[in-house]
Design a protein around this motif. Structure first.
Motif, PDB file in Angstrom:
ATOM      1  N   ASN A   1      44.847  43.256  48.635  1.00  0.00           N
ATOM      2  CA  ASN A   1      45.227  42.620  47.317  1.00  0.00           C
ATOM      3  C   ASN A   1      46.390  43.390  46.603  1.00  0.00           C
ATOM      4  N   GLY A   2      47.184  44.060  47.483  1.00  0.00           N
ATOM      5  CA  GLY A   2      48.427  44.721  46.998  1.00  0.00           C
ATOM      6  C   GLY A   2      48.046  45.980  46.352  1.00  0.00           C
ATOM      7  N   THR A   3      46.889  46.703  46.573  1.00  0.00           N
ATOM      8  CA  THR A   3      46.590  47.821  45.996  1.00  0.00           C
ATOM      9  C   THR A   3      46.498  48.988  47.243  1.00  0.00           C
TER      10      THR A   3
ATOM     11  N   ILE B   1      24.249  34.258  49.602  1.00  0.00           N
ATOM     12  CA  ILE B   1      25.532  34.977  50.006  1.00  0.00           C
ATOM     13  C   ILE B   1      26.683  34.797  49.131  1.00  0.00           C
ATOM     14  N   ASP B   2      27.677  35.929  49.024  1.00  0.00           N
ATOM     15  CA  ASP B   2      28.578  36.236  48.330  1.00  0.00           C
ATOM     16  C   ASP B   2      29.862  36.068  49.139  1.00  0.00           C
ATOM     17  N   TYR B   3      30.817  35.441  48.523  1.00  0.00           N
ATOM     18  CA  TYR B   3      31.994  35.024  49.205  1.00  0.00           C
ATOM     19  C   TYR B   3      33.246  35.930  48.540  1.00  0.00           C
ATOM     20  N   TYR B   4      33.964  36.336  49.108  1.00  0.00           N
ATOM     21  CA  TYR B   4      35.234  37.109  48.551  1.00  0.00           C
ATOM     22  C   TYR B   4      36.572  36.779  49.151  1.00  0.00           C
ATOM     23  N   GLU B   5      37.571  36.952  48.664  1.00  0.00           N
ATOM     24  CA  GLU B   5      39.013  36.946  49.288  1.00  0.00           C
ATOM     25  C   GLU B   5      39.760  38.196  49.132  1.00  0.00           C
ATOM     26  N   ILE B   6      40.466  38.449  50.151  1.00  0.00           N
ATOM     27  CA  ILE B   6      41.339  39.517  50.079  1.00  0.00           C
ATOM     28  C   ILE B   6      42.637  39.056  50.725  1.00  0.00           C
ATOM     29  N   ASP B   7      43.827  39.489  49.805  1.00  0.00           N
ATOM     30  CA  ASP B   7      45.227  39.054  50.137  1.00  0.00           C
ATOM     31  C   ASP B   7      45.732  40.439  50.703  1.00  0.00           C
ATOM     32  N   ILE B   8      46.525  40.075  51.983  1.00  0.00           N
ATOM     33  CA  ILE B   8      46.916  41.546  52.630  1.00  0.00           C
ATOM     34  C   ILE B   8      48.489  41.297  52.206  1.00  0.00           C
TER      35      ILE B   8
ATOM     36  N   GLU C   1      24.003  39.333  51.809  1.00  0.00           N
ATOM     37  CA  GLU C   1      25.124  38.967  52.928  1.00  0.00           C
ATOM     38  C   GLU C   1      26.305  38.749  52.006  1.00  0.00           C
ATOM     39  N   ALA C   2      27.456  39.046  52.838  1.00  0.00           N
ATOM     40  CA  ALA C   2      28.743  38.595  52.251  1.00  0.00           C
ATOM     41  C   ALA C   2      29.692  38.038  53.403  1.00  0.00           C
ATOM     42  N   VAL C   3      30.557  36.918  52.988  1.00  0.00           N
ATOM     43  CA  VAL C   3      31.941  36.798  53.884  1.00  0.00           C
ATOM     44  C   VAL C   3      32.959  36.996  53.118  1.00  0.00           C
ATOM     45  N   VAL C   4      33.993  37.883  53.809  1.00  0.00           N
ATOM     46  CA  VAL C   4      35.089  38.037  53.233  1.00  0.00           C
ATOM     47  C   VAL C   4      36.220  37.359  53.832  1.00  0.00           C
ATOM     48  N   ARG C   5      37.210  36.646  53.132  1.00  0.00           N
ATOM     49  CA  ARG C   5      38.390  36.041  53.799  1.00  0.00           C
ATOM     50  C   ARG C   5      39.324  36.853  53.628  1.00  0.00           C
ATOM     51  N   PHE C   6      40.228  37.429  54.653  1.00  0.00           N
ATOM     52  CA  PHE C   6      41.236  38.341  54.676  1.00  0.00           C
ATOM     53  C   PHE C   6      42.584  37.464  55.194  1.00  0.00           C
ATOM     54  N   ILE C   7      43.556  37.222  54.104  1.00  0.00           N
ATOM     55  CA  ILE C   7      44.546  36.369  54.100  1.00  0.00           C
ATOM     56  C   ILE C   7      45.850  37.332  54.542  1.00  0.00           C
TER      57      ILE C   7
END
Ligand code: C2O
Ligand code: CU
Length: 476
Positions: A53-55, A27-34, A68-74
């Motif tokens: 991510n400010g874009t 599994i891959d783990y990502y983080e995205i900052d809103i 599979e992936a898990v994405v954390r949206f902050i």
């Protein structure tokens, strides 16, 4: 003339896969900052946006089938969000359910199975009552899923595979975004500034060879009917090939000189610039026909400036005659359900139902595995309603009442959103599943969605399970 209507002043910004995950075995783990970001659309003037991510648009995910992936949206914004991966058969309710919001200062982890065949998805906000605002201010981005079958076809790839996110926005005289909520907008935001990957009327330097463009309309309310002309030969539309839809490849490439694309639709298209070395080609919109208004400037979208040499001839051959065997649902002629998308008592409704009417908003209960034919009706002449049904892929089997039938490139397409133009009646066929649960379906004019043209379907045999269908999330 619009002050920004100097076509092709600025280069197209990339919307590429630069997100890198932390990888575990399976599994891959990502983080995205809103978070907020100031962007100069009008030179020298700042426009506050809020983006992943400010874009704007957000960073592009490039995913491989089976990983599979898990994405954390902050949430570092000042209003709640709910992230939907549009086109994924994620399990309910953890995929952008409107009331499943994350407040400022909180985060939420989303799980994405990535088990589907190659397709162009996108992620965007879906927060109840504020989807238009959040998406318009920047919460939208590409999510590209690849697989071995598609990669074996020799289609343009790498630098020649370019996602193009269209958007139509509206700005104040001071260069800031015109705010639909603050202005009490309840019908549409068409926007007279056409942006591609965030840049207004950009240019893209291309080589005289084939390119794969992934078109996505992220606009709140504007649909497009795109065509391309060489600047030397205005009036002659250049043919191109549609190869993929919302849900992956078509059965075979379909040549066309016009691409109809409404909000949330994705179309993968191959353009061949090989006979246009040294020329400029402008991508245009028929304007009035497609949109519900006639703002100045919306007839042009972007320009391709074709160079004189090809640096890389990989995957530049003829397109394969067959792209894949599309898993279309079995034929069925009887209509199971019919939904009218309408305006009544100042509200946008689906069969007289609005989303905020929690007791009545579950208006379809297909059994898991069942094949159903739905009729979607827009009996009014004033508005387009692109209709999105979550979870499933459908085939557009008929379109009547307006000026178009089923489009040639819709014939073997699997879709998750269909453009229901003025006066049109569209029938869509799908197998419901693969999961049980509550899913949304709604108009993808996001102002209509927020005000309140959204309903729910519940895929299951609820009574047998003894759930309270009106209030309970089903998570089998
Ligand atoms: Cu693109 Cu319900 O959303
Ligand atoms: Cu609508």
């Amino acid at each position: 003339m619009h002050p920004l209507l100097l076509l092709a002043l600025f280069p197209l910004a990339e919307a590429k896969g630069w997100l890198s995950p932390v990888s575990y075995d399976n599994i891959d783990y990502y983080e995205i900052d809103i978070k907020p970001v100031d962007i100069e659309i009008y030179p020298g003037k700042k426009a506050r946006h809020v983006g992943y991510n400010g874009t704007v648009p957000g960073p592009t995910f490039k995913m491989k089938q089976g990983r599979e992936a898990v994405v954390r949206f902050i949430n570092h914004a000042d209003r709640a969000n709910s992230v939907h991966l549009h086109g994924s058969y994620s399990r309910a309710p953890f995929d952008g359910w409107a009331e499943d919001t994350t407040e400022p200062g909180q985060y939420k982890d989303y799980y994405y199975p990535n088990a589907q065949a190659a397709r162009t998805l996108w992620y965007h906000d879906h927060a109840v009552g504020h989807t238009a605002e959040n998406a318009y201010y920047g919460q939208a981005g590409f999510y590209i899923l690849e697989d071995d079958q598609k990669n074996s076809l020799g289609l343009p790839s790498g630098n020649y595979d370019i996602p193009l996110a269209l958007a139509a926005k509206r700005y104040n005289a001071d260069g800031s975004l015109w705010d639909p909520e603050a202005n009490g907008e309840t019908t549409s935001v068409f926007g007279d500034v056409i942006q591609v990957n965030g840049q207004p009327w950009p240019y893209l330097a291309v080589e005289p060879r084939k390119y794969l463009f992934r078109f996505l309309d992220t606009s709140v309310s504007r649909s497009f009917q795109l065509y391309a002309e060489a600047d030397k030969k205005v009036g002659t539309r250049i043919p191109f090939s549609v190869i993929g839809s919302d849900a992956g490849l078509l059965a075979s490439p379909v040549s066309t000189t016009q691409l109809d694309i409404s909000m949330a639709e994705r179309w993968e298209v191959v353009f061949d610039f090989s006979s246009y070395a040294g020329q400029n080609i402008t991508l245009k919109n028929t304007g009035n026909v497609a949109a519900d208004d006639d703002f100045d400037g919306t007839d042009r979208v972007m320009r391709f400036m074709v160079g004189n040499s090809v640096s890389d001839n990989t995957n530049n051959g003829p397109l394969p005659a067959t792209l894949r065997s599309v898993p279309l649902p079995p034929a069925k002629t009887t209509v199971d359900r019919s939904y009218e998308f309408m305006r009544s008592n100042g509200e946008w409704q689906v069969n007289n139902v609005v989303w905020s009417d929690v007791q009545d908003r579950v208006i379809a209960k297909p059994e898991r595995g069942a094949v159903e034919r739905w009729e979607l009706v827009n009996s009014a002449g004033g508005w387009s309603h692109p209709i999105h049904i979550h979870l499933i892929d459908f085939q557009v089997v008929s379109r009547t009442g307006g000026t178009r039938g089923v489009l040639p490139y819709e014939q073997t397409a699997l879709k998750d959103v269909v453009w229901l133009n003025k006066n049109e009646k569209v029938q869509v066929l799908a197998r419901y599943g693969p999961w049980d649960g509550l899913y949304m379906f709604h108009c993808h004019n996001l102002i209509h969605e927020d005000h309140d043209m959204m309903a729910a379907l519940n895929v299951t045999a609820l009574k047998d399970l003894g759930y309270d269908e009106k209030t309970t999330f089903i998570d089998p």
